[in-house]
Design a protein around this motif. Structure first.
Motif, PDB file in Angstrom:
ATOM      1  N   LEU A  96      30.064 105.089 -27.978  1.00 57.40           N
ATOM      2  CA  LEU A  96      31.434 104.587 -28.084  1.00 57.40           C
ATOM      3  C   LEU A  96      32.106 105.243 -29.284  1.00 57.40           C
ATOM      4  O   LEU A  96      31.726 104.982 -30.435  1.00 57.40           O
ATOM      5  CB  LEU A  96      31.430 103.067 -28.242  1.00 57.40           C
ATOM      6  CG  LEU A  96      30.801 102.280 -27.085  1.00 57.40           C
ATOM      7  CD1 LEU A  96      30.691 100.803 -27.446  1.00 57.40           C
ATOM      8  CD2 LEU A  96      31.612 102.463 -25.807  1.00 57.40           C
ATOM      9  N   LEU A 112      35.945 100.589 -33.719  1.00 53.90           N
ATOM     10  CA  LEU A 112      36.240 101.078 -32.367  1.00 53.90           C
ATOM     11  C   LEU A 112      37.715 100.929 -31.999  1.00 53.90           C
ATOM     12  O   LEU A 112      38.202 101.606 -31.088  1.00 53.90           O
ATOM     13  CB  LEU A 112      35.402 100.323 -31.339  1.00 53.90           C
ATOM     14  CG  LEU A 112      33.880 100.481 -31.435  1.00 53.90           C
ATOM     15  CD1 LEU A 112      33.201  99.558 -30.422  1.00 53.90           C
ATOM     16  CD2 LEU A 112      33.470 101.925 -31.184  1.00 53.90           C
ATOM     17  N   LEU A 137      30.393  97.416 -22.358  1.00 64.00           N
ATOM     18  CA  LEU A 137      29.155  97.543 -23.143  1.00 64.00           C
ATOM     19  C   LEU A 137      28.277  96.363 -22.769  1.00 64.00           C
ATOM     20  O   LEU A 137      28.618  95.217 -23.066  1.00 64.00           O
ATOM     21  CB  LEU A 137      29.455  97.545 -24.639  1.00 64.00           C
ATOM     22  CG  LEU A 137      28.219  97.579 -25.559  1.00 64.00           C
ATOM     23  CD1 LEU A 137      27.476  98.900 -25.410  1.00 64.00           C
ATOM     24  CD2 LEU A 137      28.622  97.346 -27.017  1.00 64.00           C
ATOM     25  N   VAL A 176      28.367 101.226 -20.610  1.00 62.21           N
ATOM     26  CA  VAL A 176      27.439 101.745 -21.608  1.00 62.21           C
ATOM     27  C   VAL A 176      26.356 100.697 -21.816  1.00 62.21           C
ATOM     28  O   VAL A 176      26.655  99.518 -22.036  1.00 62.21           O
ATOM     29  CB  VAL A 176      28.168 102.039 -22.934  1.00 62.21           C
ATOM     30  CG1 VAL A 176      27.174 102.459 -24.022  1.00 62.21           C
ATOM     31  CG2 VAL A 176      29.231 103.109 -22.721  1.00 62.21           C
ATOM     32  N   ASN A 204      26.961 101.553 -31.344  1.00 63.90           N
ATOM     33  CA  ASN A 204      26.497 102.362 -30.217  1.00 63.90           C
ATOM     34  C   ASN A 204      27.135 103.751 -30.291  1.00 63.90           C
ATOM     35  O   ASN A 204      28.365 103.871 -30.269  1.00 63.90           O
ATOM     36  CB  ASN A 204      26.865 101.681 -28.896  1.00 63.90           C
ATOM     37  CG  ASN A 204      26.105 102.250 -27.728  1.00 63.90           C
ATOM     38  OD1 ASN A 204      26.226 103.427 -27.416  1.00 63.90           O
ATOM     39  ND2 ASN A 204      25.318 101.400 -27.058  1.00 63.90           N
ATOM     40  N   LEU A 252      37.907  97.949 -23.919  1.00 63.35           N
ATOM     41  CA  LEU A 252      36.457  97.771 -23.910  1.00 63.35           C
ATOM     42  C   LEU A 252      36.142  96.293 -23.792  1.00 63.35           C
ATOM     43  O   LEU A 252      36.658  95.480 -24.568  1.00 63.35           O
ATOM     44  CB  LEU A 252      35.852  98.315 -25.214  1.00 63.35           C
ATOM     45  CG  LEU A 252      34.363  98.009 -25.461  1.00 63.35           C
ATOM     46  CD1 LEU A 252      33.476  98.768 -24.486  1.00 63.35           C
ATOM     47  CD2 LEU A 252      33.975  98.328 -26.910  1.00 63.35           C
ATOM     48  N   THR A 288      36.093 100.339 -20.114  1.00 64.39           N
ATOM     49  CA  THR A 288      34.683 100.607 -20.407  1.00 64.39           C
ATOM     50  C   THR A 288      34.016  99.271 -20.679  1.00 64.39           C
ATOM     51  O   THR A 288      34.634  98.360 -21.246  1.00 64.39           O
ATOM     52  CB  THR A 288      34.534 101.514 -21.646  1.00 64.39           C
ATOM     53  OG1 THR A 288      35.245 102.732 -21.427  1.00 64.39           O
ATOM     54  CG2 THR A 288      33.065 101.836 -21.929  1.00 64.39           C
TER      55      THR A 288
END
Length: 322
Positions: free
Chosen positions: A176, A206, A148, A167, A173, A125, A146
């Motif tokens: 996630l 996360l 953010l 995202v 969030n 991420l 991914t």
């Protein structure tokens, strides 16, 4: 990142008339130290020389931060981006887009370290991927990626241009999932976040056990900062910066919030000769000299000349989730 409506952390000290901002800005507020929670700071740089926001240093832990706090740029993106369309060639975006391309080799140095740590790759991420340039390159090395991104036009562009999973929004969030990522990147973002301690805790949720968090930000115990003081580039030219970390304060913040730092790099940057000369002009605080230097740069096309320079004035920390 923390949404303005999120739970208040150490840095979200309630405003009271007794603590109203001495700078007179109606939207300014007094904040406590985001690292140790103390409300005991020395004035380091007043707004007259900072020049965007008054900067203080905590007497207890030495964290430097803007106080009272005014504008926080990451809180504006959702509201301002609803009707905007990102165009990398537009005057508003072109310079920063080119800067991202120019500094891609610097980010790739971090990617090489990550690839060595995770030879089988995994899920990654990036928080604040901008237009997706680096995230697309990471994906080409075999990672499932991914992003953010709080800036809505940037997210739309990255999805359309590169087909990336982006995202929209900030941390925390719900899109996630917990413990979903092997690596999280936060490159030149933490200095903009209103509650970095809370954000680091959100990142810890996360990251899988044993996963890695990579943070890069300017370093305010460097020799360059000791020489330049308030004339340092990011203080003079980056109004969105509200935290100013030394190696000690960044490490302490990471290790108080679920990580153990295992590698620190003092890094430089790749930039154009035009950008370097612009920064020199910025340090002189003479608009006349800066304009003169820029005319020379345009005449000689110095925006096409790239080079890498390392004043060891930025830090890149790798921390393991514990």
């Amino acid at each position: 990142m923390q949404a303005s409506s999120g739970t208040k952390g150490l840095g979200e000290d309630p405003v009271s008339p007794a603590k109203s901002a001495p700078l007179g800005a109606p939207d300014s507020k007094h904040v406590r130290c985001n690292l140790c929670g103390a409300d005991d700071a020395d004035l380091l740089f007043p707004k007259e020389i900072a020049p965007f926001q008054q900067i203080v240093r905590c007497r207890q832990c030495e964290l430097m931060y803007a106080n009272p706090r005014g504008h926080v740029d990451c809180d504006d993106f959702a509201e301002q981006g609803l009707n905007k369309v990102y165009d990398p060639e537009s005057p508003d975006y072109r310079q920063y887009y080119q800067k991202q391309l120019t500094q891609l080799p610097d980010n790739l140095r971090a990617l090489r370290v990550i690839n060595e740590l995770f030879p089988q790759r995994g899920k990654l991420l990036e928080i604040g991927p901008f237009a997706g340039i680096f995230l697309d390159r990471i994906r080409s090395d075999g990672w499932t990626v991914t992003g953010l991104e709080p800036d809505l036009p940037m997210g739309r562009y990255a999805r359309a241009k590169y087909g990336l999973e982006i995202v929209d929004g900030v941390l925390p969030n719900p899109a996630l999932p917990a413990a979903a990522f092997d690596v999280v990147l936060l490159l030149h973002v933490i200095e903009h976040i209103p509650d970095p301690s809370s954000t680091i805790r959100d990142v810890r949720n996360l990251v899988r056990e044993g996963g890695v968090f990579v943070v890069e930000t300017p370093r305010f115990n460097s020799l360059l900062f000791k020489i330049l003081q308030h004339r340092e580039r990011s203080i003079q030219n980056c109004p969105g910066h509200i935290y100013f970390f030394t190696e000690h304060t960044l490490r302490a913040m990471l290790e108080r919030n679920g990580f153990k730092v295992f590698k620190t790099e003092r890094v430089g940057r790749t930039l154009t000769l035009e950008r370097f000369i612009w920064n020199v002009g910025l340090v002189t605080r003479s608009s006349r000299l800066r304009d003169f230097l820029m005319r020379i740069c345009r005449t000689m096309h110095l925006d096409k000349v790239h080079f890498h320079i390392n004043f060891r004035d930025m830090q890149r920390m790798y921390a393991r989730a514990v």
